[in-house]
Design an enzyme around this catalytic site. Sequence first.
Site: not given
Length: 339
Positions: A47-48, A188
């Site tokens: 997600s990052h 997410d």
Amino acid sequence: MPHDLYFPQDHLLALAQAAGTQLGLSPAHAQAIAQVVVAGQRDECHSHGLYRLLTVAQTIRAGKVRCDAVPVMTQRGRSIIRVDAQFGFSPLAFETGLPALVAAARENGLAALAINHCVHFTALWPEIEALTAHGLAALALTPSHAWVAPAGGKQPVFGTNPIAFGWPRPGPYPYVFDFATSAIARGDLELHRRAGTQLPAGCGVDAQGAPSRDPLEIMQGAMLTFGGHKGSALATMVELMAGALIGDWNSQQSLAHDAGAGAAPAHGELILAFDPVAFGNRPLPELQQMAESLFSSIEVQGARLPSQRRFAARERSAQAGIAVSAGLYAEIQALRSSP
Ligand code: NDP
Ligand code: PYC
């Protein structure tokens, strides 16, 4: 069938930096951003990771960030460092303040870095690890956009408001946790939306306030905090400590500034650094030994420490290369050659 490609870290750093430069970022911003998104990809924090370059692109195209902003550092008293990011992305602002924060923590035992007026899209653990590498304990907080309802309510008030903490351990890896105070991070939720999959139960409500697992419905309604009223109170603390306390926007103000552009949030961040030697009045190895016995009593029963999945991924990436899905790789390549 989606498949992963594997790349050396240097290749992805060069690609991410070239994509950032092509998007219009100054070389200093492109480099600072490449470091954090490639670190996220390396540690399998999807997600990052590299995916966040799509957020960077969206933010630049929406005109919601200054691509050549030069962060300005000032110091108040001996232990408050301020970096005004001038509405640039946050990684360069953190890099600008880090040496002064470390020096002030060493000198005073406790020091704070307040980053103001930054555009923020990153995980917090890279900053925490930058401090534990100096033998410091650290705590970081930041708001985001108002996507999350308070416990007992249905209207978004809070951001996903991460809290991250680190403690320096002997050996290569510190103790670090880093989590959103929402039941699921927005990143997410976005990945579920892209994949067309449902969220776990308890992450959000639809526009009528009914429980939903559908990312699009939750985007129309509200995300929820983790742990009910406890997560709600922690999210409130983040709004206060990394908002009002440092004279910066909260998540509602950040979302209002966005005005539907879908850009990364704009607000501040608070990072605290503690020197254990100053507090504990003993040599660091002795204090670390006390902590190690706590960690042992967690691990001896088969429980794992936070970040161990991430550190295992880091080791795998060093051996086999960093995994990137073929689809995401193509999207990042496209950014590099975008007009
Ligand atoms: P996760 O729920 O994936 O993980 C939270 C933490 O718990 C991690 O340190 C993780 O370690 C650890 N953990 C997970 N499972 C276990 C377990 N079984 N036992 C012990 N520890 C465990 O994080 P989130 O999805 O909430 O957040 C992901 C990232 O999103 C964070 O890095 C955060 O900074 C970022 N974020 C950034 C925001 C911003 O505004 N800039 C907003 C919200 C989130 P491990 O990684 O090893 O699994
Ligand atoms: O994943 O919630 C999130 C997030 C918000 C800003 C950056 N990441």
